[in-house]
Design a protein around this motif. Structure first.
Motif, PDB file in Angstrom:
ATOM      1  N   THR A 117       0.090   1.952   0.256  1.00 18.64           N
ATOM      2  CA  THR A 117       1.000   2.334  -0.819  1.00 18.64           C
ATOM      3  C   THR A 117       0.194   2.770  -2.037  1.00 18.64           C
ATOM      4  O   THR A 117      -1.008   2.525  -2.123  1.00 18.64           O
ATOM      5  CB  THR A 117       1.919   1.163  -1.228  1.00 18.64           C
ATOM      6  OG1 THR A 117       1.106   0.058  -1.663  1.00 18.64           O
ATOM      7  CG2 THR A 117       2.793   0.722  -0.056  1.00 18.64           C
ATOM      8  N   LEU A 125       2.127   8.436  -3.937  1.00 20.10           N
ATOM      9  CA  LEU A 125       1.112   7.766  -3.124  1.00 20.10           C
ATOM     10  C   LEU A 125      -0.281   8.214  -3.537  1.00 20.10           C
ATOM     11  O   LEU A 125      -1.143   7.415  -3.885  1.00 20.10           O
ATOM     12  CB  LEU A 125       1.336   8.074  -1.643  1.00 20.10           C
ATOM     13  CG  LEU A 125       0.230   7.597  -0.699  1.00 20.10           C
ATOM     14  CD1 LEU A 125       0.117   6.082  -0.711  1.00 20.10           C
ATOM     15  CD2 LEU A 125       0.452   8.117   0.713  1.00 20.10           C
ATOM     16  N   TYR A 173      -0.101   1.780  11.547  1.00 17.94           N
ATOM     17  CA  TYR A 173      -0.622   2.180  10.242  1.00 17.94           C
ATOM     18  C   TYR A 173       0.547   2.785   9.500  1.00 17.94           C
ATOM     19  O   TYR A 173       1.007   3.883   9.823  1.00 17.94           O
ATOM     20  CB  TYR A 173      -1.758   3.180  10.420  1.00 17.94           C
ATOM     21  CG  TYR A 173      -2.393   3.688   9.134  1.00 17.94           C
ATOM     22  CD1 TYR A 173      -3.604   3.179   8.685  1.00 17.94           C
ATOM     23  CD2 TYR A 173      -1.791   4.701   8.385  1.00 17.94           C
ATOM     24  CE1 TYR A 173      -4.207   3.667   7.513  1.00 17.94           C
ATOM     25  CE2 TYR A 173      -2.378   5.189   7.219  1.00 17.94           C
ATOM     26  CZ  TYR A 173      -3.580   4.668   6.790  1.00 17.94           C
ATOM     27  OH  TYR A 173      -4.166   5.144   5.643  1.00 17.94           O
ATOM     28  N   ALA A 188       2.238   4.257   6.228  1.00 18.41           N
ATOM     29  CA  ALA A 188       1.986   4.891   4.931  1.00 18.41           C
ATOM     30  C   ALA A 188       3.324   5.180   4.265  1.00 18.41           C
ATOM     31  O   ALA A 188       4.191   5.827   4.870  1.00 18.41           O
ATOM     32  CB  ALA A 188       1.195   6.177   5.100  1.00 18.41           C
ATOM     33  N   MET A 194       5.007   7.279   1.717  1.00 15.61           N
ATOM     34  CA  MET A 194       4.725   8.547   1.029  1.00 15.61           C
ATOM     35  C   MET A 194       5.792   8.816  -0.023  1.00 15.61           C
ATOM     36  O   MET A 194       6.440   9.861  -0.031  1.00 15.61           O
ATOM     37  CB  MET A 194       4.632   9.664   2.068  1.00 15.61           C
ATOM     38  CG  MET A 194       3.599   9.361   3.155  1.00 15.61           C
ATOM     39  SD  MET A 194       3.886  10.222   4.722  1.00 15.61           S
ATOM     40  CE  MET A 194       3.427  11.884   4.271  1.00 15.61           C
ATOM     41  N   THR A 244       2.576  13.308  -2.741  1.00 21.31           N
ATOM     42  CA  THR A 244       1.626  13.089  -1.643  1.00 21.31           C
ATOM     43  C   THR A 244       1.036  14.449  -1.315  1.00 21.31           C
ATOM     44  O   THR A 244       1.664  15.266  -0.644  1.00 21.31           O
ATOM     45  CB  THR A 244       2.326  12.486  -0.413  1.00 21.31           C
ATOM     46  OG1 THR A 244       3.007  11.283  -0.795  1.00 21.31           O
ATOM     47  CG2 THR A 244       1.317  12.181   0.689  1.00 21.31           C
ATOM     48  N   SER A 261      -2.218   9.578   5.029  1.00 26.05           N
ATOM     49  CA  SER A 261      -0.881   9.157   5.434  1.00 26.05           C
ATOM     50  C   SER A 261      -0.419   9.810   6.733  1.00 26.05           C
ATOM     51  O   SER A 261      -0.032   9.119   7.678  1.00 26.05           O
ATOM     52  CB  SER A 261       0.124   9.441   4.310  1.00 26.05           C
ATOM     53  OG  SER A 261       0.067  10.790   3.900  1.00 26.05           O
ATOM     54  N   SER A 262      -0.496  11.136   6.803  1.00 26.94           N
ATOM     55  CA  SER A 262       0.079  11.835   7.956  1.00 26.94           C
ATOM     56  C   SER A 262      -0.694  11.649   9.255  1.00 26.94           C
ATOM     57  O   SER A 262      -0.170  11.957  10.324  1.00 26.94           O
ATOM     58  CB  SER A 262       0.222  13.324   7.637  1.00 26.94           C
ATOM     59  OG  SER A 262       1.216  13.531   6.660  1.00 26.94           O
ATOM     60  N   ARG A 286       4.921   6.905   9.380  1.00 28.12           N
ATOM     61  CA  ARG A 286       4.817   7.621   8.115  1.00 28.12           C
ATOM     62  C   ARG A 286       6.188   7.682   7.457  1.00 28.12           C
ATOM     63  O   ARG A 286       7.096   8.330   7.963  1.00 28.12           O
ATOM     64  CB  ARG A 286       4.249   9.009   8.376  1.00 28.12           C
ATOM     65  CG  ARG A 286       2.923   8.920   9.143  1.00 28.12           C
ATOM     66  CD  ARG A 286       2.520  10.186   9.837  1.00 28.12           C
ATOM     67  NE  ARG A 286       3.501  10.705  10.764  1.00 28.12           N
ATOM     68  CZ  ARG A 286       3.394  11.886  11.381  1.00 28.12           C
ATOM     69  NH1 ARG A 286       2.315  12.634  11.165  1.00 28.12           N
ATOM     70  NH2 ARG A 286       4.326  12.311  12.203  1.00 28.12           N
ATOM     71  N   THR A 288       9.920  11.960  -2.199  1.00 27.73           N
ATOM     72  CA  THR A 288       8.688  12.525  -1.651  1.00 27.73           C
ATOM     73  C   THR A 288       8.537  13.996  -2.039  1.00 27.73           C
ATOM     74  O   THR A 288       9.461  14.794  -1.896  1.00 27.73           O
ATOM     75  CB  THR A 288       8.681  12.402  -0.111  1.00 27.73           C
ATOM     76  OG1 THR A 288       8.682  11.031   0.257  1.00 27.73           O
ATOM     77  CG2 THR A 288       7.452  13.099   0.480  1.00 27.73           C
ATOM     78  N   ALA A 305       5.586  13.428   8.879  1.00 22.71           N
ATOM     79  CA  ALA A 305       6.213  12.143   8.591  1.00 22.71           C
ATOM     80  C   ALA A 305       7.178  11.805   9.719  1.00 22.71           C
ATOM     81  O   ALA A 305       7.471  12.658  10.569  1.00 22.71           O
ATOM     82  CB  ALA A 305       6.931  12.178   7.256  1.00 22.71           C
TER      83      ALA A 305
END
Length: 361
Positions: free
Chosen positions: A62, A69, A110, A112, A114, A118, A126-127, A132, A138, A188
């Motif tokens: 974050t 982000l 993982y 993220a 966003m 971003t 992130s991607s 995601r 966003t 995402a």
């Protein structure tokens, strides 16, 4: 997500273990959490530790502050490094790209978030993740052609794997998009209302240590909502038609000769981008489409990044956008016709030493 500020003495990234979650909190809110070499190294070390820790079920990334982000790499520092001939820029890109690959292969969820801005390197951290999250706030973009550079951080892999020519459009124009278009572009996966983010983080943080990935996903799905319509959805047929060519000249010609508002707006946008960046970006995207791995794309991007440090447009673009902020870059060459295929191919010559040992280009 947070109203926390940071001072000169605060860590640039906060690494925490909260229940079953390894948290990475980017902590440069006044700089839109832009990435420094220190942050890249801290993230890489934390991922190694979290990956080896059986009590950690997932990683959550974050950004502190309310604006986003991560706005990308600390481009001002890279500009200064290139101008002074120091090794910081090359070292930063090398370690950032290795981090992008590590994120892509991280063995646990993982996540993220966003939320907000971003961009650039923020997309890279992130991607490439496996979960995601985007919100109605966003604003995702890869704006590098507007600063005399090109979409890197593995973006030429990501953008070449979205639906149709949406990735080509995003890579060339640098336009920012919202949640729905980010999901459609394969950047995402999950839409969550920003008002629900604190509850989501709280629920993830309460998961028992050592829980399975399925438990993490159940928590995420509990907050997942239908995504609103994307702003680019009405133009998808036009994007696929105009951006399908393998030369920038053909794309620009198709746009210029079409009377639609979308075509004319896109044509005008491309006219303001660096001709060198446009041609290099399209070449990288088309190579990315036929590549077998993210690493192959990162290797090409790494080679090209070094070449860009010796170009006029990289420094001129950053001057106009970030330093003097006059938004009036003077590109050189200033026309597509003067950017030859030989110039583009020269930018792709493998760099030594390569990122991943034997070159994968």
């Amino acid at each position: 997500m947070s109203t926390a500020g940071s001072t000169a003495g605060d860590p640039q990234i906060i690494v925490e273990r909260v229940g079953a979650i390894g948290r990475l909190r980017l902590n440069r809110p006044k700089a839109l959490n832009s990435l420094t070499l220190e942050m890249v190294r801290a993230m890489y070390a934390a991922l190694n530790a979290f990956g080896d820790d059986p009590s950690i079920a997932a990683v959550l990334v974050t950004g502190e502050g309310n604006r986003g982000l991560c706005a990308g790499g600390d481009i001002r520092a890279i500009h200064e490094s290139g101008s002074a001939g120091t090794e910081l820029a090359g070292t930063f890109w090398r370690e950032e790209f290795l981090l992008n690959a590590a994120i892509s292969h991280f063995p646990k969820p993982y996540i993220a978030i966003m939320d907000g801005i971003t961009m650039g390197g923020g997309v890279g951290i992130s991607s490439h993740g496996s979960r995601r999250v985007v919100t109605e706030r966003t604003r995702l973009a890869l704006p590098e052609t507007g600063i005399g550079y090109f979409p890197d951080v593995g973006a030429t892999w990501l953008l070449s794997r979205g639906a149709g020519e949406l990735g080509t459009y995003l890579g060339l124009t640098g336009e920012s998009i919202g949640a729905a278009d980010s999901i459609e572009a394969n950047l995402a996966d999950i839409f969550v209302s920003s008002s629900e983010l604190e509850d989501l983080v709280r629920e993830l943080s309460a998961l028992p240590t050592g829980c399975k990935a399925e438990t993490v996903d159940i928590a995420l799905q509990r907050f997942s909502q239908p995504v609103p319509a994307g702003t680019l959805t009405p133009y998808r047929l036009e994007i696929d038609r105009f951006l399908a060519f393998d030369s920038v000249e053909a794309i620009v010609s198709a746009l210029k000769t079409d009377a639609s508002e979308f075509a004319q707006k896109t044509w005008a946008t491309l006219l303001g981008r660096s001709p060198t960046s446009l041609k290099l970006t399209l070449r990288l995207l088309r190579l990315g489409r036929t590549s077998s791995s993210l690493e192959a794309c990162l290797e090409r991007e790494f080679a090209a990044s070094a070449k860009m440090l010796s170009t006029h447009d990289f420094y001129e673009g950053i001057r106009a956008a970030i330093i003097e902020k006059d938004r009036n870059p003077k590109w050189s060459p200033d026309s597509l016709a003067d950017v030859t295929d030989e110039m583009v191919e020269a930018a792709l010559e493998p760099r030594s030493p390569t990122l991943f040992g034997a070159s994968r280009i």
